[in-house]
Scaffold this motif. Structure first.
Motif, PDB file in Angstrom:
ATOM      1  N   UNK A 200       0.833  -1.202   0.000  1.00  0.00           N
ATOM      2  CA  UNK A 200       0.000   0.000   0.000  1.00  0.00           C
ATOM      3  C   UNK A 200       0.865   1.249   0.000  1.00  0.00           C
ATOM      4  N   UNK A 201       0.322   2.333  -0.558  1.00  0.00           N
ATOM      5  CA  UNK A 201       0.970   3.639  -0.514  1.00  0.00           C
ATOM      6  C   UNK A 201      -0.118   4.674  -0.258  1.00  0.00           C
ATOM      7  N   UNK A 202       0.150   5.595   0.638  1.00  0.00           N
ATOM      8  CA  UNK A 202      -0.866   6.536   1.102  1.00  0.00           C
ATOM      9  C   UNK A 202      -1.351   7.438  -0.015  1.00  0.00           C
ATOM     10  N   UNK A 203      -0.426   7.990  -0.787  1.00  0.00           N
ATOM     11  CA  UNK A 203      -0.764   8.842  -1.921  1.00  0.00           C
ATOM     12  C   UNK A 203      -0.504   8.068  -3.195  1.00  0.00           C
ATOM     13  N   UNK A 204      -1.426   8.173  -4.131  1.00  0.00           N
ATOM     14  CA  UNK A 204      -1.157   7.534  -5.409  1.00  0.00           C
ATOM     15  C   UNK A 204      -2.396   6.940  -6.047  1.00  0.00           C
ATOM     16  N   UNK A 205      -2.850   7.580  -7.130  1.00  0.00           N
ATOM     17  CA  UNK A 205      -3.949   7.060  -7.935  1.00  0.00           C
ATOM     18  C   UNK A 205      -3.709   7.538  -9.363  1.00  0.00           C
ATOM     19  N   UNK A 206      -4.596   7.165 -10.277  1.00  0.00           N
ATOM     20  CA  UNK A 206      -4.376   7.433 -11.708  1.00  0.00           C
ATOM     21  C   UNK A 206      -2.999   6.926 -12.135  1.00  0.00           C
ATOM     22  N   UNK A 207      -2.619   5.781 -11.608  1.00  0.00           N
ATOM     23  CA  UNK A 207      -1.315   5.193 -11.922  1.00  0.00           C
ATOM     24  C   UNK A 207      -1.265   4.795 -13.396  1.00  0.00           C
ATOM     25  N   UNK A 208      -0.214   5.186 -14.084  1.00  0.00           N
ATOM     26  CA  UNK A 208      -0.049   4.883 -15.501  1.00  0.00           C
ATOM     27  C   UNK A 208       1.151   3.979 -15.776  1.00  0.00           C
ATOM     28  N   UNK A 209       2.339   4.232 -15.211  1.00  0.00           N
ATOM     29  CA  UNK A 209       3.513   3.443 -15.598  1.00  0.00           C
ATOM     30  C   UNK A 209       3.335   1.947 -15.315  1.00  0.00           C
ATOM     31  N   UNK A 210       3.857   1.152 -16.217  1.00  0.00           N
ATOM     32  CA  UNK A 210       3.871  -0.291 -16.021  1.00  0.00           C
ATOM     33  C   UNK A 210       4.975  -0.650 -15.032  1.00  0.00           C
ATOM     34  N   UNK A 211       4.750  -1.637 -14.151  1.00  0.00           N
ATOM     35  CA  UNK A 211       5.841  -2.070 -13.270  1.00  0.00           C
ATOM     36  C   UNK A 211       6.956  -2.737 -14.066  1.00  0.00           C
ATOM     37  N   UNK A 212       8.138  -2.755 -13.491  1.00  0.00           N
ATOM     38  CA  UNK A 212       9.320  -3.370 -14.100  1.00  0.00           C
ATOM     39  C   UNK A 212       9.916  -4.311 -13.062  1.00  0.00           C
ATOM     40  N   UNK A 213      10.492  -5.423 -13.510  1.00  0.00           N
ATOM     41  CA  UNK A 213      11.010  -6.439 -12.592  1.00  0.00           C
ATOM     42  C   UNK A 213      12.453  -6.778 -12.937  1.00  0.00           C
ATOM     43  N   UNK A 214      13.282  -6.900 -11.910  1.00  0.00           N
ATOM     44  CA  UNK A 214      14.661  -7.340 -12.073  1.00  0.00           C
ATOM     45  C   UNK A 214      15.370  -7.363 -10.738  1.00  0.00           C
ATOM     46  N   UNK A 215      16.377  -8.217 -10.613  1.00  0.00           N
ATOM     47  CA  UNK A 215      17.157  -8.337  -9.379  1.00  0.00           C
ATOM     48  C   UNK A 215      16.266  -8.693  -8.181  1.00  0.00           C
ATOM     49  N   UNK A 216      15.182  -9.419  -8.444  1.00  0.00           N
ATOM     50  CA  UNK A 216      14.269  -9.804  -7.386  1.00  0.00           C
ATOM     51  C   UNK A 216      13.359  -8.694  -6.909  1.00  0.00           C
ATOM     52  N   UNK A 217      13.379  -7.548  -7.590  1.00  0.00           N
ATOM     53  CA  UNK A 217      12.609  -6.378  -7.178  1.00  0.00           C
ATOM     54  C   UNK A 217      11.587  -6.001  -8.242  1.00  0.00           C
ATOM     55  N   UNK A 218      10.418  -5.577  -7.783  1.00  0.00           N
ATOM     56  CA  UNK A 218       9.418  -4.981  -8.665  1.00  0.00           C
ATOM     57  C   UNK A 218       9.455  -3.470  -8.441  1.00  0.00           C
ATOM     58  N   UNK A 219       9.589  -2.723  -9.523  1.00  0.00           N
ATOM     59  CA  UNK A 219       9.664  -1.263  -9.445  1.00  0.00           C
ATOM     60  C   UNK A 219       8.290  -0.691  -9.808  1.00  0.00           C
ATOM     61  N   UNK A 220       7.687   0.015  -8.851  1.00  0.00           N
ATOM     62  CA  UNK A 220       6.296   0.446  -8.945  1.00  0.00           C
ATOM     63  C   UNK A 220       6.228   1.962  -8.806  1.00  0.00           C
ATOM     64  N   UNK A 221       5.564   2.624  -9.756  1.00  0.00           N
ATOM     65  CA  UNK A 221       5.308   4.062  -9.659  1.00  0.00           C
ATOM     66  C   UNK A 221       3.948   4.257  -8.994  1.00  0.00           C
ATOM     67  N   UNK A 222       3.902   5.087  -7.959  1.00  0.00           N
ATOM     68  CA  UNK A 222       2.716   5.157  -7.107  1.00  0.00           C
ATOM     69  C   UNK A 222       1.625   6.085  -7.612  1.00  0.00           C
ATOM     70  N   UNK A 223       1.863   6.869  -8.669  1.00  0.00           N
ATOM     71  CA  UNK A 223       0.787   7.664  -9.243  1.00  0.00           C
ATOM     72  C   UNK A 223       0.778   9.107  -8.787  1.00  0.00           C
ATOM     73  N   UNK A 224      -0.381   9.734  -8.898  1.00  0.00           N
ATOM     74  CA  UNK A 224      -0.498  11.179  -8.705  1.00  0.00           C
ATOM     75  C   UNK A 224      -0.500  11.579  -7.233  1.00  0.00           C
ATOM     76  N   UNK A 225      -0.562  12.879  -7.014  1.00  0.00           N
ATOM     77  CA  UNK A 225      -0.376  13.591  -5.754  1.00  0.00           C
ATOM     78  C   UNK A 225       1.116  13.729  -5.482  1.00  0.00           C
ATOM     79  N   UNK A 226       1.716  12.846  -4.709  1.00  0.00           N
ATOM     80  CA  UNK A 226       3.145  12.917  -4.440  1.00  0.00           C
ATOM     81  C   UNK A 226       3.787  11.633  -4.951  1.00  0.00           C
ATOM     82  N   UNK A 227       4.188  11.600  -6.230  1.00  0.00           N
ATOM     83  CA  UNK A 227       4.650  10.343  -6.830  1.00  0.00           C
ATOM     84  C   UNK A 227       5.964   9.854  -6.235  1.00  0.00           C
ATOM     85  N   UNK A 228       6.037   8.556  -6.059  1.00  0.00           N
ATOM     86  CA  UNK A 228       7.267   7.888  -5.642  1.00  0.00           C
ATOM     87  C   UNK A 228       7.496   6.688  -6.538  1.00  0.00           C
TER      88      UNK A 228
END
Length: 360
Positions: A200-228
């Motif tokens: 879960x992430x407190x801020x983040x909706x209207x998410x557009x970027x696709x997740x990416x996977x490598x090195x055992x990690x999933x890289x997730x963009x959290x969306x609008x408001x304060x993106x991380x």
């Protein structure tokens, strides 16, 4: 980017689905007409640019206002054998043949405020996509031959918009489908849709970027408001919010372009042109530079180079690595929000009015 234009073909209507190249054809979707919208699948000859297929797939049930940066034909199609899987969000999903005959259609009702966005993926004999509306949110898997629902998994509340594309990954001896939604992302068992883990992430909706996977990690963009950008270890179960976050990036995170992983480096460009390179394993910053323009297209790695395509039609070419090295800048006419397709030594690029093939 190579500078020689092989051909430029007009694309009827409007749409931001990225080109897909298969068996000598370039596939797109588009929406033609004004008030009377027609959602269509198009194919062009990859060698000459000649239009080969132009078939109506759906008439929208309603064609109201959408986000100015979006279109009624934004999800990218998938080509496999004689089937072309096209997706128009809440307006429907279909499987035409290469000649344009519609094999099956499927529709799911949900309220998508800004139009359609996320693309489907294939997994074995399944076609999987995310449906994240303000009234309902779920991930669904369709039977590829028939379009019938094999499983459908609802997301937990609160509901809000998201427009991301799922990603199939393998962790240990198990496959997962990672799907990013508003305020949370989850991994699902592709056989039955059961949730494996979620974050879960407190801020983040209207998410557009696709997740990416490598090195055992999933890289997730959290969306609008304060993106991380979150790097999540993918070997967890249940709620992993407090246990499996490896690192996060809060500065210059993207709202629209997906990250790009090349070797140990993760490359990111945000919507206003700040490009960042970090160590994918640790999040350590290697470099951060401003590129000219605004960005919606995701960066692409091809032939040992990285290509960043701006909305203004400017492609910035970089050498991959831990130091910033610009190799060139090239410009097309027209606006370009769709991502580049690379195939057979050529680039296929969609603008607001045309399809280009560019090669050495």
């Amino acid at each position: 980017m190579a500078s020689q234009k092989k051909w430029k073909s007009p694309v009827p209507g409007t749409g931001w689905s990225s080109p897909v190249v298969a068996d000598g054809r370039v596939w797109l979707t588009t929406a033609t007409g004004g008030r009377d919208v027609s959602l269509r699948a198009l194919a062009f000859d990859a060698e000459s640019g000649r239009e080969l297929v132009n078939v109506e797939v759906f008439r929208p049930r309603r064609s109201g206002a959408i986000n100015p940066k979006n279109s009624h034909a934004s999800p990218t199609p998938i080509v496999e054998g004689d089937r072309v899987y096209v997706h128009f969000g809440a307006e429907g999903t279909a499987a035409p043949t290469r000649s344009g005959d519609i094999v099956w259609t499927a529709r799911f009702s949900y309220e998508s405020q800004h139009g359609n966005g996320g693309s489907p993926i294939l997994y074995g004999d399944l076609l999987i996509f995310s449906c994240d509306g303000s009234d309902d949110a779920f991930v669904v898997a369709l039977d590829k031959p028939t379009g019938k629902v094999r499983w459908k998994t609802g997301r937990r509340t609160p509901f809000d918009q998201a427009y991301s594309t799922p990603l199939a990954i393998r962790v240990g001896d198990r496959d997962q489908i990672v799907s990013v939604g508003a305020y949370r992302a989850g991994a699902y068992d592709p056989q039955n849709g059961k949730e494996i883990w979620r974050i879960s992430y407190r801020d983040g909706f209207s998410n557009v970027p696709r997740p990416v996977f490598g090195h055992g990690l999933v890289f997730i963009a959290t969306g609008f408001q304060e993106p991380s950008l979150l790097a999540v270890r993918a070997d967890g179960s249940g709620d992993v919010t407090k246990t499996h976050l490896a690192w996060s990036l809060d500065r210059s995170a993207p709202l629209t372009p997906s990250p790009l992983l090349v070797g140990n480096e993760l490359y990111i460009v945000n919507d206003v042109g700040i490009a960042t390179c970090v160590d994918a394993r640790t999040g350590q910053l290697h470099w951060r530079q401003r590129l000219n323009g605004n960005f919606s297209a995701s960066p692409v790695y091809a032939a040992g180079r990285i290509y960043f395509l701006s909305e203004e039609g400017v492609a910035t070419v970089l050498a991959p690595g831990t130091t910033f090295q610009k190799l060139g800048v090239n410009t097309l006419d027209g606006s370009t929000l769709a991502s580049i397709a690379a195939s057979g030594g050529s680039f296929f690029i969609r603008s607001d009015s045309s399809l280009y093939r560019i090669a050495e």
